[in-house]
Design a protein around this motif. Structure first.
Motif, PDB file in Angstrom:
ATOM      1  N   VAL A 453      -6.111  11.850 -36.431  1.00 24.42           N
ATOM      2  CA  VAL A 453      -5.563  10.543 -36.051  1.00 24.42           C
ATOM      3  C   VAL A 453      -4.672  10.002 -37.165  1.00 24.42           C
ATOM      4  CG1 VAL A 453      -6.152   8.126 -35.618  1.00 24.42           C
ATOM      5  CG2 VAL A 453      -7.401   9.936 -34.437  1.00 24.42           C
ATOM      6  N   ASP A 454      -5.137  10.091 -38.411  1.00 22.86           N
ATOM      7  CA  ASP A 454      -4.370   9.570 -39.554  1.00 22.86           C
ATOM      8  C   ASP A 454      -3.034  10.286 -39.699  1.00 22.86           C
ATOM      9  OD1 ASP A 454      -6.477   7.883 -40.070  1.00 22.86           O
ATOM     10  OD2 ASP A 454      -7.339   9.123 -41.659  1.00 22.86           O
ATOM     11  N   HIS A 455      -2.991  11.572 -39.389  1.00 22.90           N
ATOM     12  CA  HIS A 455      -1.761  12.338 -39.526  1.00 22.90           C
ATOM     13  C   HIS A 455      -0.777  12.078 -38.383  1.00 22.90           C
ATOM     14  CE1 HIS A 455      -3.514  14.909 -42.706  1.00 22.90           C
ATOM     15  NE2 HIS A 455      -2.276  15.300 -42.913  1.00 22.90           N
ATOM     16  N   ILE A 456      -1.293  11.780 -37.192  1.00 27.09           N
ATOM     17  CA  ILE A 456      -0.454  11.873 -35.997  1.00 27.09           C
ATOM     18  C   ILE A 456      -0.194  10.544 -35.296  1.00 27.09           C
ATOM     19  CG2 ILE A 456      -0.330  12.903 -33.681  1.00 27.09           C
ATOM     20  CD1 ILE A 456      -1.973  15.267 -34.824  1.00 27.09           C
ATOM     21  N   VAL A 457      -1.211   9.717 -35.123  1.00 25.46           N
ATOM     22  CA  VAL A 457      -1.106   8.580 -34.204  1.00 25.46           C
ATOM     23  C   VAL A 457      -0.348   7.412 -34.834  1.00 25.46           C
ATOM     24  CG1 VAL A 457      -2.390   6.892 -32.847  1.00 25.46           C
ATOM     25  CG2 VAL A 457      -3.216   9.257 -33.020  1.00 25.46           C
ATOM     26  N   ASN A 458       0.591   6.869 -34.081  1.00 21.90           N
ATOM     27  CA  ASN A 458       1.353   5.692 -34.500  1.00 21.90           C
ATOM     28  C   ASN A 458       1.232   4.602 -33.439  1.00 21.90           C
ATOM     29  OD1 ASN A 458       2.648   6.636 -36.991  1.00 21.90           O
ATOM     30  ND2 ASN A 458       3.744   8.068 -35.658  1.00 21.90           N
ATOM     31  N   ILE A 459       0.854   3.431 -33.895  1.00 20.83           N
ATOM     32  CA  ILE A 459       0.783   2.251 -33.031  1.00 20.83           C
ATOM     33  C   ILE A 459       1.819   1.248 -33.537  1.00 20.83           C
ATOM     34  CG2 ILE A 459      -0.690   0.424 -32.125  1.00 20.83           C
ATOM     35  CD1 ILE A 459      -1.567   3.278 -31.352  1.00 20.83           C
ATOM     36  N   SER A 460       2.512   0.595 -32.620  1.00 25.98           N
ATOM     37  CA  SER A 460       3.592  -0.321 -33.010  1.00 25.98           C
ATOM     38  C   SER A 460       3.079  -1.446 -33.901  1.00 25.98           C
ATOM     39  CB  SER A 460       4.246  -0.914 -31.761  1.00 25.98           C
ATOM     40  OG  SER A 460       3.333  -1.772 -31.095  1.00 25.98           O
ATOM     41  N   GLU A 461       3.914  -1.859 -34.814  1.00 29.72           N
ATOM     42  CA  GLU A 461       3.578  -3.008 -35.657  1.00 29.72           C
ATOM     43  C   GLU A 461       3.603  -4.303 -34.850  1.00 29.72           C
ATOM     44  OE1 GLU A 461       2.543  -3.139 -38.815  1.00 29.72           O
ATOM     45  OE2 GLU A 461       2.509  -0.942 -38.798  1.00 29.72           O
ATOM     46  N   LYS A 462       4.492  -4.345 -33.851  1.00 28.06           N
ATOM     47  CA  LYS A 462       4.615  -5.559 -33.049  1.00 28.06           C
ATOM     48  C   LYS A 462       3.348  -5.793 -32.241  1.00 28.06           C
ATOM     49  CE  LYS A 462       7.342  -7.865 -29.488  1.00 28.06           C
ATOM     50  NZ  LYS A 462       8.517  -7.811 -28.588  1.00 28.06           N
ATOM     51  N   THR A 463       2.912  -7.029 -32.206  1.00 29.39           N
ATOM     52  CA  THR A 463       1.742  -7.421 -31.422  1.00 29.39           C
ATOM     53  C   THR A 463       2.144  -8.490 -30.417  1.00 29.39           C
ATOM     54  OG1 THR A 463       0.271  -6.980 -33.306  1.00 29.39           O
ATOM     55  CG2 THR A 463      -0.605  -8.330 -31.520  1.00 29.39           C
ATOM     56  N   TYR A 464       1.708  -8.325 -29.182  1.00 32.19           N
ATOM     57  CA  TYR A 464       1.919  -9.333 -28.139  1.00 32.19           C
ATOM     58  C   TYR A 464       0.693 -10.246 -28.138  1.00 32.19           C
ATOM     59  CZ  TYR A 464       5.712  -6.375 -26.394  1.00 32.19           C
ATOM     60  OH  TYR A 464       6.865  -5.640 -26.276  1.00 32.19           O
ATOM     61  N   TYR A 465       0.923 -11.524 -28.368  1.00 30.78           N
ATOM     62  CA  TYR A 465      -0.190 -12.470 -28.431  1.00 30.78           C
ATOM     63  C   TYR A 465      -0.258 -13.294 -27.142  1.00 30.78           C
ATOM     64  CZ  TYR A 465      -0.598 -11.399 -33.389  1.00 30.78           C
ATOM     65  OH  TYR A 465      -0.780 -10.744 -34.583  1.00 30.78           O
ATOM     66  N   PRO A 466      -1.467 -13.632 -26.695  1.00 34.33           N
ATOM     67  CA  PRO A 466      -1.596 -14.378 -25.438  1.00 34.33           C
ATOM     68  C   PRO A 466      -1.201 -15.841 -25.586  1.00 34.33           C
ATOM     69  CG  PRO A 466      -3.754 -14.060 -26.449  1.00 34.33           C
ATOM     70  CD  PRO A 466      -2.781 -13.288 -27.285  1.00 34.33           C
ATOM     71  N   SER A 467      -0.691 -16.371 -24.505  1.00 33.30           N
ATOM     72  CA  SER A 467      -0.421 -17.803 -24.403  1.00 33.30           C
ATOM     73  C   SER A 467      -1.581 -18.455 -23.652  1.00 33.30           C
ATOM     74  CB  SER A 467       0.889 -18.042 -23.658  1.00 33.30           C
ATOM     75  OG  SER A 467       0.945 -19.351 -23.126  1.00 33.30           O
ATOM     76  N   SER A 468      -2.180 -19.465 -24.253  1.00 30.30           N
ATOM     77  CA  SER A 468      -3.312 -20.126 -23.595  1.00 30.30           C
ATOM     78  C   SER A 468      -2.872 -20.801 -22.293  1.00 30.30           C
ATOM     79  CB  SER A 468      -3.945 -21.152 -24.536  1.00 30.30           C
ATOM     80  OG  SER A 468      -2.984 -22.109 -24.949  1.00 30.30           O
ATOM     81  N   ILE A 469      -1.640 -21.314 -22.281  1.00 32.86           N
ATOM     82  CA  ILE A 469      -1.133 -21.970 -21.063  1.00 32.86           C
ATOM     83  C   ILE A 469      -0.949 -20.943 -19.953  1.00 32.86           C
ATOM     84  CG2 ILE A 469       0.828 -23.217 -20.070  1.00 32.86           C
ATOM     85  CD1 ILE A 469       1.260 -24.493 -22.844  1.00 32.86           C
ATOM     86  N   ALA A 470      -0.330 -19.797 -20.311  1.00 38.35           N
ATOM     87  CA  ALA A 470      -0.120 -18.748 -19.309  1.00 38.35           C
ATOM     88  C   ALA A 470      -1.454 -18.191 -18.824  1.00 38.35           C
ATOM     89  CB  ALA A 470       0.746 -17.640 -19.902  1.00 38.35           C
ATOM     90  N   HIS A 471      -2.406 -18.009 -19.756  1.00 33.10           N
ATOM     91  CA  HIS A 471      -3.712 -17.477 -19.367  1.00 33.10           C
ATOM     92  C   HIS A 471      -4.387 -18.391 -18.348  1.00 33.10           C
ATOM     93  CE1 HIS A 471      -7.581 -15.496 -19.629  1.00 33.10           C
ATOM     94  NE2 HIS A 471      -8.155 -16.658 -19.884  1.00 33.10           N
ATOM     95  N   GLU A 472      -4.347 -19.677 -18.591  1.00 28.42           N
ATOM     96  CA  GLU A 472      -4.971 -20.625 -17.667  1.00 28.42           C
ATOM     97  C   GLU A 472      -4.312 -20.558 -16.290  1.00 28.42           C
ATOM     98  OE1 GLU A 472      -5.850 -25.467 -17.358  1.00 28.42           O
ATOM     99  OE2 GLU A 472      -5.121 -24.583 -19.239  1.00 28.42           O
ATOM    100  N   GLU A 473      -2.984 -20.418 -16.266  1.00 26.20           N
ATOM    101  CA  GLU A 473      -2.266 -20.348 -14.996  1.00 26.20           C
ATOM    102  C   GLU A 473      -2.607 -19.048 -14.256  1.00 26.20           C
ATOM    103  OE1 GLU A 473       0.337 -22.151 -12.207  1.00 26.20           O
ATOM    104  OE2 GLU A 473      -0.656 -22.905 -14.008  1.00 26.20           O
ATOM    105  N   TYR A 474      -2.636 -17.937 -14.994  1.00 25.24           N
ATOM    106  CA  TYR A 474      -2.988 -16.658 -14.377  1.00 25.24           C
ATOM    107  C   TYR A 474      -4.391 -16.682 -13.776  1.00 25.24           C
ATOM    108  CZ  TYR A 474       0.999 -13.804 -15.917  1.00 25.24           C
ATOM    109  OH  TYR A 474       2.249 -13.254 -16.082  1.00 25.24           O
ATOM    110  N   MET A 475      -5.322 -17.346 -14.447  1.00 27.16           N
ATOM    111  CA  MET A 475      -6.705 -17.351 -13.983  1.00 27.16           C
ATOM    112  C   MET A 475      -6.855 -18.017 -12.617  1.00 27.16           C
ATOM    113  SD  MET A 475      -8.509 -15.495 -15.966  1.00 27.16           S
ATOM    114  CE  MET A 475      -7.031 -14.484 -15.975  1.00 27.16           C
ATOM    115  N   LYS A 476      -5.965 -18.951 -12.294  1.00 24.75           N
ATOM    116  CA  LYS A 476      -5.990 -19.562 -10.965  1.00 24.75           C
ATOM    117  C   LYS A 476      -5.721 -18.499  -9.896  1.00 24.75           C
ATOM    118  CE  LYS A 476      -4.044 -23.950 -12.669  1.00 24.75           C
ATOM    119  NZ  LYS A 476      -2.856 -24.836 -12.584  1.00 24.75           N
ATOM    120  N   TYR A 477      -4.720 -17.674 -10.160  1.00 22.88           N
ATOM    121  CA  TYR A 477      -4.358 -16.636  -9.192  1.00 22.88           C
ATOM    122  C   TYR A 477      -5.321 -15.461  -9.252  1.00 22.88           C
ATOM    123  CZ  TYR A 477      -0.189 -19.328  -8.299  1.00 22.88           C
ATOM    124  OH  TYR A 477       0.652 -20.344  -7.929  1.00 22.88           O
ATOM    125  N   TYR A 478      -5.942 -15.254 -10.393  1.00 24.66           N
ATOM    126  CA  TYR A 478      -6.962 -14.213 -10.503  1.00 24.66           C
ATOM    127  C   TYR A 478      -8.142 -14.519  -9.584  1.00 24.66           C
ATOM    128  CZ  TYR A 478     -10.457 -11.159 -12.748  1.00 24.66           C
ATOM    129  OH  TYR A 478     -11.421 -10.216 -13.008  1.00 24.66           O
TER     130      TYR A 478
END
Length: 511
Positions: A453-478
């Motif tokens: 894993v140390d030799h081969i695997v690469n994960i992007s530095e960029k992280t997508y963070y959740p929006s609390s407002i969007a999460h609340e809106e999605y949960m209605k439709y969920y």
């Protein structure tokens, strides 16, 4: 230089990956696509000999195009679609076409298995629900429906095991694939005598079990001529594609969990202890070695849904279509999509369940439907995550992989719905990478899986963070998404049953 090869036998294509061991970089990838055979509704088959022919073609191409000396290839590892049944006779020839994981013909056999095997054995030994397309019910179908062919069977195995056999002449499987057959005692790490005896199936049909990094054998003189590989090159066992893909994304502990958006979809967690699930509405398989496990919630159609809808509405430029979809608000302007296009596993365990698009109006256009499909798949995987949470499985950060990870909008959607940070795997063809990693460990190029894993695997530095407002809106439709299933499951099942009955009746009339 030292090279490794990873081969992935997929549902609709074979991929061969050449990896330079020291740098961990992928040098080249070759692939061959094919169509699975559907001789009758509910059937999904393929000739395993064609897999091997395609594999040989890809290996020859990769050697020709890269001009790598076959003597510099240290080892080959295998990954393959899980669950499917390969049956061979005494001479090692296929008795019947491979019955694949997406095959649903064994519904009657599932009923009989449930009658013959106590629920306690299913829960305590198999740790997985009975489902069509797994090796054991498919084998029972051959036993019931093709008894003369069944009498000829000497060996059963899974798709990647057949390629290992053709390359080396040796028959075995690994713990991950064995645990996905419904014939394996996951706690004890061996074939289940309780299950096989009750079904009058000989344990002698089933192969020896190895760790994914164990050596199967070496390239024979015949397979060297057929592939271009050097005779005597080590062939490493490898594993089921879900487990190999997890390795290719670096999932070997609880640091991360994975959201995978391939043709099907999974939410996967790794653990060093067996996570039991009395409801059996997840899959629990062995990992790359004994005493390592992968727990996952799985849906049958993920990327398949997106491919279906983009083909249907003639949208081939995915990036441009993403930009259109981004103009549509959360909730897809009142559309709910149930993504059960080919039955469902977590949490419903129903191979006859079918999908639905609910809430269509005159204002519903391509971009609304496209977004509804994305949201429906995301909600279905959120259901998987909720089931895993109930088992005590969680993570601080998810890694997203598969074709769906190429969409920044979809990746952000997952972060908002799951309410967790999400990183994108930078690995391509992760299952083949995982197989190459096992190959490297098997011949000592890497000291262990962590080193690989140390030799081969690469994960992007960029992280997508959740929006609390969007999460609340999605949960209605969920919540609406979950209620849509509850309100429509019976009618969807009746529609399937009526159509299936009519299809069989019409076929009999034509015959």
């Amino acid at each position: 230089m030292i090279y490794l090869i990873g081969i992935d036998i997929g549902t609709t294509n074979i991929k061969v990956l050449l990896l330079e061991a020291k740098s961990g970089k992928t040098v080249a990838i070759e692939n061959k696509t094919y169509e699975i055979e559907i001789p009758e509704k509910g059937y999904a088959e393929y000739n395993p000999e064609k897999w091997y022919e395609d594999c040989c073609e890809c290996l020859k191409r990769i050697l020709k195009n890269t001009k790598v000396n076959p003597k510099d290839i240290k080892a080959i590892g295998l990954s393959g679609q899980m669950h499917g049944l390969i049956s061979l006779d005494e001479a090692g020839k296929p008795v019947y076409p491979a019955i694949l994981h997406c095959d649903t013909r064994s519904e009657r056999q599932i009923i009989v298995i449930k009658e013959k095997i106590d629920d306690s054995i299913i829960r305590e030994e198999l740790n997985n629900s009975l489902y069509t397309g797994f090796l054991l019910p498919s084998l029972c179908w051959v036993y019931d429906e093709r008894p003369q062919l069944y009498e000829r069977i000497r060996y059963v195995m899974l798709p990647k095991d057949y390629i290992n056999y053709r390359l080396t002449g040796n028959i075995c499987t690994d713990y991950s694939d064995a645990s996905a057959t419904l014939a394996f005692d996951i706690k004890s790490g061996c074939w289940s005598k309780n299950v096989l005896n009750r079904l009058n199936i000989s344990e002698g049909l089933f192969p020896e079990i190895k760790n994914s990094y164990d050596v199967v054998g070496t390239i024979t003189e015949r397979s060297a001529a057929e592939t271009g590989l050097d005779m005597g090159t080590a062939v490493i066992c490898g594993g089921g594609d879900a487990v190999m893909q997890s390795l290719g994304n670096g999932l070997i502990d609880s640091k991360y969990a994975i959201i995978n958006i391939g043709t099907s979809g999974q939410v996967l967690f790794s653990s060093s202890k067996l996570i039991e699930n009395p409801e059996l509405n997840t899959n629990i398989f062995c990992g790359y070695q004994k005493d390592n496990w992968i727990s996952m919630g799985a849906i049958m159609s993920a990327g398949a849904c997106y491919k279906w809808v983009t083909n249907l509405i003639s949208e081939s430029d995915y990036k441009a279509f993403d930009e259109k979809i981004a103009q549509v608000p959360i909730g897809s302007n009142g559309l709910i999509f149930l993504p059960h296009l080919n039955g469902e596993r977590t949490p419903y365990l129903d191979p006859t369940l079918r999908g639905a698009l609910i809430g269509i109006s005159l204002e519903s256009g391509k971009k609304e439907i496209g977004r509804a499909v994305m949201e429906g798949v995301s909600f279905a995987l959120m259901l998987c995550y909720e089931v895993c949470l109930g088992l005590g499985l969680d993570t601080e950060t998810f890694i997203i992989s598969g074709g769906g990870s190429k969409s920044t909008m979809w990746t952000q959607m997952f972060s908002d719905i799951f309410n967790k940070p999400v990183k994108v795997s930078e690995m391509t063809e992760q299952a083949a990478v995982g197989a190459a990693m096992c190959a490297g460990v098997g011949v000592g190029v890497y000291s262990d899986i962590q080193d690989a894993v140390d030799h081969i695997v690469n994960i992007s530095e960029k992280t997508y963070y959740p929006s609390s407002i969007a999460h609340e809106e999605y949960m209605k439709y969920y919540e609406l998404f979950k209620n849509a299933y509850i309100s429509n499951k019976n009618i969807l099942r009746e529609i399937y049953n009526q159509w299936y009955y009519d299809a069989r009746k019409n076929r009999e009339i034509m015959l």
